[in-house]
Design a protein around this motif. Structure first.
Motif, mmCIF file in Angstrom:
data_model
loop_
_atom_site.group_PDB
_atom_site.id
_atom_site.type_symbol
_atom_site.label_atom_id
_atom_site.label_comp_id
_atom_site.label_asym_id
_atom_site.label_seq_id
_atom_site.Cartn_x
_atom_site.Cartn_y
_atom_site.Cartn_z
ATOM 1 N N ASP A 278 1.053 -1.188 -0.232
ATOM 2 C CA ASP A 278 -0.418 0.061 -0.226
ATOM 3 C C ASP A 278 1.312 1.122 0.335
ATOM 4 O OD1 ASP A 278 -1.282 2.411 0.617
ATOM 5 O OD2 ASP A 278 -2.814 1.515 2.520
ATOM 6 N N PRO A 279 0.840 2.256 -1.005
ATOM 7 C CA PRO A 279 1.668 3.174 -1.266
ATOM 8 C C PRO A 279 1.592 4.423 -0.062
ATOM 9 C CG PRO A 279 0.209 3.044 -2.757
ATOM 10 C CD PRO A 279 0.292 2.017 -2.623
ATOM 11 N N ASN A 280 -0.062 4.126 0.593
ATOM 12 C CA ASN A 280 -0.567 5.079 1.773
ATOM 13 C C ASN A 280 0.240 4.643 2.689
ATOM 14 O OD1 ASN A 280 -0.840 6.227 0.110
ATOM 15 N ND2 ASN A 280 -2.612 6.087 0.112
ATOM 16 N N SER A 281 0.942 3.180 3.122
ATOM 17 C CA SER A 281 1.358 3.300 4.253
ATOM 18 C C SER A 281 2.780 2.304 4.696
ATOM 19 C CB SER A 281 0.117 1.875 4.383
ATOM 20 O OG SER A 281 1.068 0.955 5.630
ATOM 21 N N ASP A 282 3.331 2.621 5.581
ATOM 22 C CA ASP A 282 4.343 1.372 6.026
ATOM 23 C C ASP A 282 4.487 0.076 5.937
ATOM 24 O OD1 ASP A 282 5.591 3.673 5.463
ATOM 25 O OD2 ASP A 282 5.836 4.952 7.220
ATOM 26 N N ALA A 283 3.125 -0.679 6.470
ATOM 27 C CA ALA A 283 3.088 -2.004 6.250
ATOM 28 C C ALA A 283 3.418 -2.793 5.635
ATOM 29 C CB ALA A 283 1.440 -2.181 6.203
#
Length: 183
Positions: free
Chosen positions: A112-117
């Motif tokens: 997910d480009p919006n997460s550091d996961a």
């Protein structure tokens, strides 16, 4: 011995050593290690120059051999070893920022480009998620290495045919590009 005999003997020894060295040098290893290197420069309010790269531009390995990929610069996060078509490799900063093939594989990894996961799929075989490391032989084969611990590594089997050149890059750091020559 006269001077001509010494020159002839020296030439024969040099040619023999050269031929022996050439035959040894042409044998491809069955295991090759790929590591990253980093050197950074910064000038405040001007630029940052990131020298993060693979330690070689070209690696040579036997068909059926192994790539041993080591993430040894922990501060830069994980890396991928992603086989790409040469024409899909970004060559400019603009191409790097809007790399369609890169974004497609990143999405296939489940990132997910919006997460550091972390990505959901550490491995892709021809662009499809799986639980085991892929055979590295065609575009879309991709593996994630290094998730925060120094010197994390992965072994990837190269199953491409002898004579193949594979182009690979890190999807996270798209300027990190190199080739694998399969012998």
């Amino acid at each position: 011995m006269n001077g001509r005999t010494l020159v002839a003997l020296g030439t024969t020894l040099a040619l023999t050593a050269g031929l022996t060295g050439a035959s040894v040098a042409s044998a491809a290893p069955s295991k090759v290690t790929i590591k990253e290197r980093q050197k950074m420069k910064m000038k405040p309010n001007r630029y940052i120059q990131d020298g993060l790269r693979w330690d070689k531009d070209v690696y040579t390995v036997k068909s059926g051999g192994t790539l041993h990929v080591v993430d040894n610069v922990v501060s830069e996060g994980p890396h991928t070893v992603s086989i790409m078509r040469p024409q899909d490799l970004p060559r400019t900063a603009a191409q790097m920022m809007s790399c369609k093939a890169c974004n497609s594989l990143i999405a296939a990894h489940g990132a997910d480009p919006n997460s550091d996961a972390p990505p959901k799929f550490p491995f892709l075989e021809n662009g499809t998620g799986q639980d085991t490391p892929p055979n590295m032989d065609r575009p879309g084969d991709s593996a994630l290495v290094g998730e925060g611990k120094k010197n994390e590594s992965i072994d990837l089997k190269v199953t491409a045919k002898k004579g193949t050149t594979l182009h690979f890059m890190c999807l996270i750091h798209p300027w990190m590009q190199a080739q694998i020559k399969v012998k």
